[in-house]
Design a protein around this motif. Structure first.
Motif, PDB file in Angstrom:
ATOM      1  N   SER A  76       0.978  -1.295  -0.238  1.00 42.37           N
ATOM      2  CA  SER A  76       0.259  -0.141  -0.264  1.00 42.37           C
ATOM      3  C   SER A  76       1.168   0.976   0.010  1.00 42.37           C
ATOM      4  O   SER A  76       0.043   2.002  -0.162  1.00 42.37           O
ATOM      5  N   PHE A  77       2.151   0.651   0.079  1.00 45.73           N
ATOM      6  CA  PHE A  77       3.085   1.757  -0.041  1.00 45.73           C
ATOM      7  C   PHE A  77       4.919   1.770  -0.617  1.00 45.73           C
ATOM      8  O   PHE A  77       5.271   1.576   0.166  1.00 45.73           O
ATOM      9  N   PRO A  78       4.058   2.012  -1.897  1.00 46.82           N
ATOM     10  CA  PRO A  78       5.313   1.860  -2.480  1.00 46.82           C
ATOM     11  C   PRO A  78       6.009   2.510  -2.450  1.00 46.82           C
ATOM     12  O   PRO A  78       7.554   1.987  -2.949  1.00 46.82           O
ATOM     13  N   LYS A  79       6.065   4.015  -1.984  1.00 46.55           N
ATOM     14  CA  LYS A  79       7.333   4.730  -2.225  1.00 46.55           C
ATOM     15  C   LYS A  79       7.417   4.421  -0.910  1.00 46.55           C
ATOM     16  O   LYS A  79       8.197   5.345  -0.433  1.00 46.55           O
ATOM     17  N   MET A  80       7.235   3.622  -0.148  1.00 44.65           N
ATOM     18  CA  MET A  80       7.331   4.082   1.609  1.00 44.65           C
ATOM     19  C   MET A  80       9.492   3.586   1.661  1.00 44.65           C
ATOM     20  O   MET A  80       9.844   2.721   0.618  1.00 44.65           O
ATOM     21  N   LYS A  81      10.428   4.390   2.543  1.00 46.09           N
ATOM     22  CA  LYS A  81      11.729   3.875   2.258  1.00 46.09           C
ATOM     23  C   LYS A  81      11.918   3.341   4.149  1.00 46.09           C
ATOM     24  O   LYS A  81      11.751   3.981   4.786  1.00 46.09           O
ATOM     25  N   MET A  82      13.282   2.899   3.864  1.00 45.56           N
ATOM     26  CA  MET A  82      13.246   2.539   5.514  1.00 45.56           C
ATOM     27  C   MET A  82      14.893   3.338   5.585  1.00 45.56           C
ATOM     28  O   MET A  82      15.633   3.459   4.636  1.00 45.56           O
ATOM     29  N   THR A  83      14.726   3.979   6.192  1.00 51.06           N
ATOM     30  CA  THR A  83      16.122   5.286   6.041  1.00 51.06           C
ATOM     31  C   THR A  83      16.905   4.823   7.077  1.00 51.06           C
ATOM     32  O   THR A  83      18.207   4.891   6.752  1.00 51.06           O
ATOM     33  N   ASP A  84      16.658   3.259   7.584  1.00 46.33           N
ATOM     34  CA  ASP A  84      18.413   2.767   7.945  1.00 46.33           C
ATOM     35  C   ASP A  84      19.016   1.394   6.984  1.00 46.33           C
ATOM     36  O   ASP A  84      19.566   0.821   7.797  1.00 46.33           O
ATOM     37  N   SER A  85      18.356   1.458   5.963  1.00 48.07           N
ATOM     38  CA  SER A  85      18.442   0.166   5.467  1.00 48.07           C
ATOM     39  C   SER A  85      18.704   0.473   3.998  1.00 48.07           C
ATOM     40  O   SER A  85      18.008   1.013   3.357  1.00 48.07           O
ATOM     41  N   LYS A  86      20.045   0.118   3.879  1.00 49.00           N
ATOM     42  CA  LYS A  86      20.998   0.454   2.697  1.00 49.00           C
ATOM     43  C   LYS A  86      20.313   0.072   1.628  1.00 49.00           C
ATOM     44  O   LYS A  86      20.618   0.329   0.368  1.00 49.00           O
TER      45      LYS A  86
END
Length: 259
Positions: free
Chosen positions: A237-247
């Motif tokens: 549901s959040f295709p633009k989701m980013k994990m800020t500390d996962s390279k």
């Protein structure tokens, strides 16, 4: 205070649900598949509830002045969107929206174009929507005498605790996968260094698209299916989701079988 505490709680829940309904419908149509939006398990987006109840309270003195209503709504809604984005990033290492592509944006968290529509929405909300909602709440208050507000606090409070635990588990999982992704890439580089000349071209081709291959490797292991319903929902549901500390996770997450 223009509203009692039980009224504020019911208003918060009502607009959280309306916000969830709006986002779910809009994003489902835009993405061509059902997008169950929201950070929590239940069908509500608290950021809308917090924003709208705060707007209703702060704009109460200006409800007869459309210009001031727009300005205050523009400012308050922008502050809430910025704070919500900042908290998600700092507490859960997640970015669920990003306005970096819009002119005048502030750290990708807010943008004047979006805030402009928030301002218009506040005017429409106060002038047309809230009077109708308030009549329903007044009727509800006369029947339940605050019991609905208590139920809302219990349900949403429990949901918040469970959702925070779920997202923290998701964060831990993405970091574990990132470690495995780094090891997978290093293994390919080691193979390239030791490979015979005739095998190097194939390994180089694999290295160029290694993150997709790594996602396929995880899928063969059933890793995507081992994710909880909520984790798969977040990815889908959040295709633009980013994990800020996962390279690496941000680059291969969409190749995971999340259905």
């Amino acid at each position: 205070m223009p509203y009692s505490l039980p009224e504020i709680i019911v208003l918060f829940f009502t607009y959280s649900f309306i916000g969830w309904l709006w986002e779910t419908c809009y994003c489902s149509i835009k993405d061509h598949h059902f997008a169950y939006r929201g950070f929590l398990f239940g069908p509500y987006c608290p950021v809308y509830g917090f924003a709208v109840t705060t707007i209703l309270i702060t704009t109460y003195p200006f409800q007869n002045n459309i210009f001031l209503l727009f300005v205050v709504g523009f400012i308050v809604a922008s502050i809430f969107e910025y704070v919500a984005s900042w908290l998600l990033e700092k507490l859960f290492h997640m970015k669920l929206w990003d306005y970096s592509h819009l002119k005048g944006n502030i750290q990708g968290r807010v943008a004047p174009q979006i805030s402009f529509f928030w301002g218009i929405g506040v005017v429409l909300l106060v002038k047309f929507v809230q009077p109708f909602i308030q009549r329903i709440i007044n009727w509800e208050e006369s029947w339940t005498h605050g019991m609905l507000a208590l139920i809302i606090v219990l349900v949403m409070g429990t949901d918040t605790i469970l959702s925070v635990i779920s997202v923290e588990k998701f964060h831990i999982t993405t970091q574990q996968w990132d470690e495995r992704a780094a090891a997978y890439r290093k293994k390919l580089l080691d193979r390239l260094e030791k490979a015979a000349p005739k095998d190097k071209l194939a390994i180089k081709d694999r290295l160029q698209d290694w993150q997709r291959h790594f996602a396929q490797y995880l899928n063969k292991e059933g890793a995507g299916k081992q994710l909880s319903w909520n984790h798969r929902r977040l990815i889908k549901s959040f295709p633009k989701m980013k994990m800020t500390d996962s390279k690496y996770f941000n680059n291969y997450k969409n190749d995971l079988k999340s259905k």
